[in-house]
Motif scaffolding. Structure first.
Motif, short mmCIF file in Angstrom:
data_model
loop_
_atom_site.label_atom_id
_atom_site.label_comp_id
_atom_site.label_asym_id
_atom_site.label_seq_id
_atom_site.Cartn_x
_atom_site.Cartn_y
_atom_site.Cartn_z
N ARG A 118 0.70 -0.96 0.00
CA ARG A 118 -0.01 0.04 -0.21
C ARG A 118 0.82 0.32 -0.21
O ARG A 118 1.90 1.34 0.07
CB ARG A 118 -1.08 -0.25 0.98
N THR B 182 -12.76 5.73 4.02
CA THR B 182 -14.91 5.43 5.58
C THR B 182 -15.28 6.26 4.98
O THR B 182 -16.17 6.66 4.91
CB THR B 182 -13.64 5.62 6.49
N ARG B 183 -14.66 7.41 3.98
CA ARG B 183 -15.69 8.84 3.77
C ARG B 183 -16.33 8.83 2.33
O ARG B 183 -17.39 9.56 2.86
CB ARG B 183 -14.45 10.17 4.31
N ARG C 127 -12.15 -0.44 10.18
CA ARG C 127 -11.12 0.43 10.46
C ARG C 127 -11.94 1.35 11.64
O ARG C 127 -11.00 2.50 11.71
CB ARG C 127 -10.48 1.49 9.21
N LYS D 173 -4.78 11.62 -1.09
CA LYS D 173 -5.69 11.33 0.34
C LYS D 173 -6.73 11.95 0.15
O LYS D 173 -6.27 13.44 0.27
CB LYS D 173 -4.16 12.05 1.13
N ARG E 278 -9.58 0.71 -3.80
CA ARG E 278 -9.84 1.15 -2.31
C ARG E 278 -10.88 2.12 -2.22
O ARG E 278 -10.08 3.36 -2.81
CB ARG E 278 -8.70 1.10 -1.50
N LYS F 269 -13.46 0.00 2.49
CA LYS F 269 -13.95 0.12 3.99
C LYS F 269 -15.34 0.81 4.94
O LYS F 269 -16.11 1.86 3.61
CB LYS F 269 -12.48 1.34 4.07
C1 PEP Z 1 -6.37 4.99 4.38
O1 PEP Z 1 -6.25 3.73 4.28
O2 PEP Z 1 -5.01 5.63 4.07
C2 PEP Z 1 -7.19 5.85 4.61
C3 PEP Z 1 -6.99 6.89 4.32
O3 PEP Z 1 -8.15 4.90 5.50
P1 PEP Z 1 -9.60 5.82 6.30
O4 PEP Z 1 -10.37 5.47 5.24
O5 PEP Z 1 -9.97 3.97 7.08
O6 PEP Z 1 -9.67 7.49 6.92
#
Ligand code: PEP
Ligand code: MN
Length: 354
Positions: free
Chosen positions: A127, A186-187, A237, A132, A183, A208
């Motif tokens: 990963r 969560t958001r 998560r 981001k 992927r 997630k």
């Molecule tokens: C990540 O895994 O980089 C991440 C941002 O996770 P999450 O969406 O669970 O906050």
């Protein structure tokens, strides 16, 4: 709804039932167990006449799925859990797969340094995020396509597939040019148009859990993808609670609960769940003990210099010490009789019907 074929149904009976389901405009998900075949119906089944399907040759009975989801539900699958393959790595079906690397890809050198270290420790998937989603617009947002190029180079050199996050529909085509799995963070778990679009492509998707989502909301989100693209892995998560000592609260009970509801493989990300490095190894081991299929762990050679989430990254040394312990605990967990969903010759369906 699912069609349970009788013990002496012939291959021709099964094929005819499948064909009839498709003629009705639905997808037929066929699960062949040791003794019998079960066919799950996926799609809008409101107008489907269960009596008609029950009258087809070789059909023993037709049952309604109790849950509001179909493609991800375990019950129509004859107790057969699915495996999802990322690159050449298969997730699910026993054993523990570990995905590891930096939260965000920063430089080529760092990506190789981290990749070499996690590979040597036994991780099989990389990963390192390029896009981001940050809580503040002023924080580092990732190096975008340059990051994907770096990860692809590291992935080819180290012969490890890599996963990358998509933030929006327009990222899918670009990220798919490089990554082996997509992927959803969560958001975005409730970004239904994004989920729908991920159903229209074929790469595996790691979904997630929304930080405030129930298991049912999460499974319904997975259904948006899986009704078209069945290659979905669920990743716990952490959820939002009143506790602030950890970044989120890791809901490990999700693992055994999901096992009775869905056939999808289950992953845990203890790094984003806990956020406290000293607590991450114990939580990773606990997830392995609960029989999780995969873990995703943040690793950074110099956490204090990380541009994102350094505070939760394990150093390569700690990660290397953790890995054999994880494999040992996972092995014991999978061999345990109490993990009834994995007992040979038994299945959830058999459990339910006696
Ligand atoms: C990540 O895994 O980089 C991440 C941002 O996770 P999450 O969406 O669970 O906050
Ligand atoms: Mn992170």
């Amino acid at each position: 709804m699912f069609v349970i074929m009788s013990l002496n149904a012939t291959a021709a009976d099964i094929a005819a039932a499948e064909q009839e389901i498709r003629r009705l405009g639905l997808r037929a998900d066929v699960s062949s167990g040791t003794h019998r075949t079960v066919i799950g119906l996926v799609g809008n089944e409101i107008d489907v006449d269960a009596g008609h399907l029950a009258s087809l040759p070789g059909v023993e009975r037709v049952e309604r799925v109790d849950e509001p989801y179909q493609a991800v539900a375990l019950s129509p699958r004859n107790g057969v859990y699915s495996t999802v393959t990322i690159g050449n790595v298969s997730i699910g079906g026993g054993g523990l797969t570990v995905i590891a690397g930096q939260c965000a890809v920063e430089t080529r050198e760092l990506a190789f340094e981290t990749g070499i270290a996690v590979k040597a420790a036994g991780a099989t998937i990389l990963r390192g995020e390029a896009f981001k989603p940050r809580s503040s617009p002023y924080q580092f947002q990732g190096i975008k396509e340059d990051g994907l190029k770096i990860m692809k180079e590291a992935s080819l050199a180290l012969e490890m597939p890599f996963v990358a996050e998509v933030l929006q529909i327009s990222d899918i085509a670009k990220v798919s040019e490089y990554a082996d799995a997509l992927r959803v963070g969560t958001r975005n778990m409730s970004n239904y148009e994004l989920l729908r679009a991920l159903g229209e492509q074929s790469l595996p998707v790691i979904l997630k859990r929304g930080m405030s989502s129930t298991l049912e909301e999460w499974l319904l989100a997975a259904e948006y993808i899986a009704c078209k693209n069945g290659n979905v892995i669920l990743c716990e998560r952490g959820i939002r609670t009143f506790e602030t000592a950890t970044r989120n609260t890791l809901d490990l009970s999700a693992i055994p609960l999901l096992r009775t509801k869905t056939h999808l493989p289950i992953m845990v990300d203890p790094s984003h769940a806990v956020g406290v490095p000293s607590a991450i190894p114990a939580m990773a081991l606990a997830a392995a003990a609960a029989g999780v299929d995969a873990l995703m762990i943040d690793v950074h050679p110099r956490p204090s210099e990380a541009l994102v989430d350094g505070a939760q990254a394990l150093t390569p040394n700690v990660f290397a010490a953790l890995m054999p312990r994880l494999q040992l605990v996972s092995k014991i967990a999978w061999s345990m009789q109490f993990l009834y969903w994995q007992m040979p010759g038994r299945s959830y369906l058999v459990e339910r019907t006696g």
